[in-house]
Write a protein that holds these residues in place. Structure first.
Motif, PDB file in Angstrom:
ATOM      1  N   GLY A 150       0.818  -1.209   0.000  1.00  0.00           N
ATOM      2  CA  GLY A 150       0.000   0.000   0.000  1.00  0.00           C
ATOM      3  C   GLY A 150       0.851   1.258   0.000  1.00  0.00           C
ATOM      4  O   GLY A 150       0.575   2.214  -0.751  1.00  0.00           O
ATOM      5  N   LYS A 151       1.897   1.276   0.817  1.00  0.00           N
ATOM      6  CA  LYS A 151       2.759   2.461   0.881  1.00  0.00           C
ATOM      7  C   LYS A 151       3.563   2.625  -0.403  1.00  0.00           C
ATOM      8  O   LYS A 151       3.776   3.754  -0.872  1.00  0.00           O
ATOM      9  N   THR A 152       4.000   1.508  -0.984  1.00  0.00           N
ATOM     10  CA  THR A 152       4.736   1.577  -2.245  1.00  0.00           C
ATOM     11  C   THR A 152       3.860   2.117  -3.361  1.00  0.00           C
ATOM     12  O   THR A 152       4.278   2.966  -4.164  1.00  0.00           O
ATOM     13  N   GLN A 153       2.636   1.646  -3.428  1.00  0.00           N
ATOM     14  CA  GLN A 153       1.709   2.122  -4.458  1.00  0.00           C
ATOM     15  C   GLN A 153       1.420   3.610  -4.296  1.00  0.00           C
ATOM     16  O   GLN A 153       1.298   4.348  -5.290  1.00  0.00           O
ATOM     17  N   TYR A 154       1.333   4.056  -3.048  1.00  0.00           N
ATOM     18  CA  TYR A 154       1.092   5.482  -2.819  1.00  0.00           C
ATOM     19  C   TYR A 154       2.304   6.310  -3.257  1.00  0.00           C
ATOM     20  O   TYR A 154       2.146   7.365  -3.896  1.00  0.00           O
ATOM     21  N   LEU A 155       3.492   5.861  -2.942  1.00  0.00           N
ATOM     22  CA  LEU A 155       4.691   6.574  -3.386  1.00  0.00           C
ATOM     23  C   LEU A 155       4.778   6.633  -4.906  1.00  0.00           C
ATOM     24  O   LEU A 155       5.262   7.610  -5.479  1.00  0.00           O
ATOM     25  N   ASN A 156       4.298   5.586  -5.558  1.00  0.00           N
ATOM     26  CA  ASN A 156       4.340   5.544  -7.017  1.00  0.00           C
ATOM     27  C   ASN A 156       3.449   6.598  -7.672  1.00  0.00           C
ATOM     28  O   ASN A 156       3.592   6.870  -8.868  1.00  0.00           O
ATOM     29  N   ARG A 157       2.555   7.190  -6.911  1.00  0.00           N
ATOM     30  CA  ARG A 157       1.704   8.244  -7.459  1.00  0.00           C
ATOM     31  C   ARG A 157       2.450   9.576  -7.565  1.00  0.00           C
ATOM     32  O   ARG A 157       1.991  10.490  -8.255  1.00  0.00           O
ATOM     33  N   HIS A 158       3.563   9.698  -6.855  1.00  0.00           N
ATOM     34  CA  HIS A 158       4.303  10.959  -6.839  1.00  0.00           C
ATOM     35  C   HIS A 158       5.246  11.000  -8.038  1.00  0.00           C
ATOM     36  O   HIS A 158       6.080  10.109  -8.209  1.00  0.00           O
ATOM     37  N   PRO A 159       5.148  12.020  -8.885  1.00  0.00           N
ATOM     38  CA  PRO A 159       5.916  12.021 -10.135  1.00  0.00           C
ATOM     39  C   PRO A 159       7.424  12.037  -9.947  1.00  0.00           C
ATOM     40  O   PRO A 159       8.160  11.555 -10.822  1.00  0.00           O
ATOM     41  N   GLU A 160       7.916  12.575  -8.840  1.00  0.00           N
ATOM     42  CA  GLU A 160       9.359  12.636  -8.603  1.00  0.00           C
ATOM     43  C   GLU A 160       9.838  11.474  -7.728  1.00  0.00           C
ATOM     44  O   GLU A 160      10.831  10.820  -8.031  1.00  0.00           O
ATOM     45  N   LEU A 161       9.133  11.197  -6.643  1.00  0.00           N
ATOM     46  CA  LEU A 161       9.584  10.167  -5.714  1.00  0.00           C
ATOM     47  C   LEU A 161       9.566   8.779  -6.340  1.00  0.00           C
ATOM     48  O   LEU A 161      10.372   7.920  -5.986  1.00  0.00           O
ATOM     49  N   LYS A 162       8.665   8.549  -7.291  1.00  0.00           N
ATOM     50  CA  LYS A 162       8.594   7.220  -7.904  1.00  0.00           C
ATOM     51  C   LYS A 162       9.872   6.860  -8.655  1.00  0.00           C
ATOM     52  O   LYS A 162      10.144   5.684  -8.898  1.00  0.00           O
ATOM     53  N   LYS A 163      10.678   7.873  -9.008  1.00  0.00           N
ATOM     54  CA  LYS A 163      11.945   7.614  -9.689  1.00  0.00           C
ATOM     55  C   LYS A 163      12.938   6.885  -8.785  1.00  0.00           C
ATOM     56  O   LYS A 163      13.899   6.292  -9.273  1.00  0.00           O
ATOM     57  N   PHE A 164      12.706   6.937  -7.482  1.00  0.00           N
ATOM     58  CA  PHE A 164      13.601   6.313  -6.518  1.00  0.00           C
ATOM     59  C   PHE A 164      13.076   4.964  -6.014  1.00  0.00           C
ATOM     60  O   PHE A 164      13.665   4.379  -5.100  1.00  0.00           O
ATOM     61  N   LEU A 165      11.985   4.487  -6.603  1.00  0.00           N
ATOM     62  CA  LEU A 165      11.365   3.243  -6.143  1.00  0.00           C
ATOM     63  C   LEU A 165      11.795   2.061  -7.004  1.00  0.00           C
ATOM     64  O   LEU A 165      11.652   2.105  -8.230  1.00  0.00           O
ATOM     65  N   PRO A 166      12.286   0.972  -6.402  1.00  0.00           N
ATOM     66  CA  PRO A 166      12.479  -0.259  -7.175  1.00  0.00           C
ATOM     67  C   PRO A 166      11.119  -0.826  -7.579  1.00  0.00           C
ATOM     68  O   PRO A 166      10.142  -0.671  -6.847  1.00  0.00           O
ATOM     69  N   ASP A 167      11.047  -1.464  -8.730  1.00  0.00           N
ATOM     70  CA  ASP A 167       9.803  -2.091  -9.150  1.00  0.00           C
ATOM     71  C   ASP A 167       9.304  -3.056  -8.081  1.00  0.00           C
ATOM     72  O   ASP A 167      10.079  -3.859  -7.546  1.00  0.00           O
ATOM     73  N   SER A 168       8.013  -2.978  -7.763  1.00  0.00           N
ATOM     74  CA  SER A 168       7.409  -3.839  -6.751  1.00  0.00           C
ATOM     75  C   SER A 168       6.008  -4.228  -7.198  1.00  0.00           C
ATOM     76  O   SER A 168       5.338  -3.475  -7.896  1.00  0.00           O
ATOM     77  N   ALA A 169       5.570  -5.397  -6.778  1.00  0.00           N
ATOM     78  CA  ALA A 169       4.220  -5.871  -7.097  1.00  0.00           C
ATOM     79  C   ALA A 169       3.861  -6.994  -6.132  1.00  0.00           C
ATOM     80  O   ALA A 169       4.717  -7.518  -5.415  1.00  0.00           O
ATOM     81  N   SER A 170       2.581  -7.365  -6.132  1.00  0.00           N
ATOM     82  CA  SER A 170       2.157  -8.503  -5.327  1.00  0.00           C
ATOM     83  C   SER A 170       2.899  -9.753  -5.776  1.00  0.00           C
ATOM     84  O   SER A 170       3.100  -9.983  -6.976  1.00  0.00           O
ATOM     85  N   GLU A 171       3.282 -10.563  -4.803  1.00  0.00           N
ATOM     86  CA  GLU A 171       4.033 -11.785  -5.119  1.00  0.00           C
ATOM     87  C   GLU A 171       3.177 -12.782  -5.865  1.00  0.00           C
ATOM     88  O   GLU A 171       2.004 -12.998  -5.533  1.00  0.00           O
ATOM     89  N   SER A 172       3.746 -13.376  -6.887  1.00  0.00           N
ATOM     90  CA  SER A 172       3.145 -14.517  -7.574  1.00  0.00           C
ATOM     91  C   SER A 172       4.284 -15.320  -8.191  1.00  0.00           C
ATOM     92  O   SER A 172       5.397 -14.811  -8.386  1.00  0.00           O
ATOM     93  N   LYS A 173       4.005 -16.545  -8.489  1.00  0.00           N
ATOM     94  CA  LYS A 173       4.999 -17.405  -9.120  1.00  0.00           C
ATOM     95  C   LYS A 173       5.507 -16.788 -10.416  1.00  0.00           C
ATOM     96  O   LYS A 173       6.714 -16.816 -10.705  1.00  0.00           O
ATOM     97  N   GLU A 174       4.598 -16.194 -11.186  1.00  0.00           N
ATOM     98  CA  GLU A 174       4.964 -15.608 -12.470  1.00  0.00           C
ATOM     99  C   GLU A 174       5.782 -14.332 -12.290  1.00  0.00           C
ATOM    100  O   GLU A 174       6.736 -14.098 -13.019  1.00  0.00           O
ATOM    101  N   HIS A 175       5.387 -13.498 -11.314  1.00  0.00           N
ATOM    102  CA  HIS A 175       6.127 -12.258 -11.081  1.00  0.00           C
ATOM    103  C   HIS A 175       7.575 -12.556 -10.708  1.00  0.00           C
ATOM    104  O   HIS A 175       8.498 -11.909 -11.217  1.00  0.00           O
ATOM    105  N   ILE A 176       7.784 -13.483  -9.800  1.00  0.00           N
ATOM    106  CA  ILE A 176       9.148 -13.795  -9.380  1.00  0.00           C
ATOM    107  C   ILE A 176       9.967 -14.274 -10.575  1.00  0.00           C
ATOM    108  O   ILE A 176      11.100 -13.824 -10.793  1.00  0.00           O
ATOM    109  N   ARG A 177       9.409 -15.186 -11.348  1.00  0.00           N
ATOM    110  CA  ARG A 177      10.140 -15.733 -12.492  1.00  0.00           C
ATOM    111  C   ARG A 177      10.449 -14.651 -13.528  1.00  0.00           C
ATOM    112  O   ARG A 177      11.597 -14.548 -13.994  1.00  0.00           O
ATOM    113  N   ASP A 178       9.467 -13.795 -13.838  1.00  0.00           N
ATOM    114  CA  ASP A 178       9.686 -12.766 -14.857  1.00  0.00           C
ATOM    115  C   ASP A 178      10.697 -11.728 -14.389  1.00  0.00           C
ATOM    116  O   ASP A 178      11.543 -11.279 -15.176  1.00  0.00           O
TER     117      ASP A 178
END
Length: 268
Positions: free
Chosen positions: A13-41
């Motif tokens: 939730g906090k990561t998604q909120y930070l991703n809404r900020h046009p400048e701060l999102k530049k400092f965020l590593p890609d993140s998403a809900s865990e799934s078998k496919e996400h980890i592999r990709d």
């Protein structure tokens, strides 16, 4: 959802909120809900990822997953490491750690190191007596030699930030770089407060890569103040503690051997 806030008070939730900020999102590593496919990709894209409990403290339950040479896969949790010939075998072995609660997968940032041990930075930002946000502490956390996390309660070593950065920057550059980190921490706290309006203290965890780019690993809404007692300058912790008591800021909860133990107020 935390009743004191307007958004889910968890890592995703906090990561998604930070991703809404046009400048701060530049400092965020890609993140998403865990799934078998996400980890592999994401392993194919980044070679290393971290899988973190969506709700958790102290670095507990975090897995690091790597693609090794010759098509092998490895994961580590705590001090335990396991290597596999296929992704399917690895995920099958990891699954018992993942099935009980929700996790997120995050791009792995290869941290700067101190004597071969990775480190990150904790920035404390608090509401002061005037109700304004103020940088009150910054400290480095060096990982335990056998672990993947830097958290103090998981064996990390608290270390002054200038001492860690001296291996990478000239002394005059270190001071300027620390100012930039504090400025970033302040900007993060001011923005996060718009989504989490009842929070009066944020602990911002920053990774630094080989190009000296800072990355936002996590923003904590119940930051542990006691790591700052390890600094030689004791005025840092005393100020942090005065603001905690003045704001009645909630303290973190740590899982002991038998039950959850909440750190209490009292004499510092």
């Amino acid at each position: 959802m935390d009743s004191q806030n307007v958004l889910p008070n968890n890592k995703l939730g906090k990561t998604q909120y930070l991703n809404r900020h046009p400048e701060l999102k530049k400092f965020l590593p890609d993140s998403a809900s865990e799934s078998k496919e996400h980890i592999r990709d994401w392993l194919k894209r980044y070679n290393v990822v971290y899988v973190k409990p969506n709700n958790g403290t102290g670095g507990r339950g975090i897995l690091r997953v790597d693609i090794l040479s010759k098509g092998k896969y490895r994961y580590q949790i705590g001090k335990r490491k396991k290597v596999f010939d296929s992704y399917e075998d690895m995920y099958r072995s990891m699954f018992p750690y993942l099935k009980e609660r929700k996790h997120l997968v995050q791009r792995g940032i290869r941290l700067l190191t101190s004597k071969g041990r990775p480190f990150d930075i904790r920035i404390m930002v608090q509401k002061n007596f005037d109700g304004d946000w103020e940088n009150t502490g910054i400290i480095g956390r060096v990982a335990h030699p056998d672990k993947i996390v830097t958290n103090y309660h998981s064996g990390g070593t608290p270390t002054p930030v200038p001492r860690l950065l001296n291996d990478y920057l000239d002394p005059d550059q270190v001071e300027e770089y620390v100012k930039k980190l504090n400025k970033l921490g302040l900007e993060i706290a001011e923005y996060m407060h718009t989504g989490y309006p009842k929070v009066t203290a944020f602990g911002v965890d920053i990774a630094i890569d080989k190009d000296l780019k800072p990355w936002i690993l996590e923003v904590n809404t119940r930051p542990d103040p006691f790591i700052f007692k390890k600094l030689e300058d004791k005025t840092v912790f005393r100020k942090i503690w005065r603001y905690i008591r003045a704001n009645h800021s909630p303290l973190p909860v740590y899982k002991g051997k038998k039950k959850l133990r909440k750190l209490s107020y009292g004499k510092a």
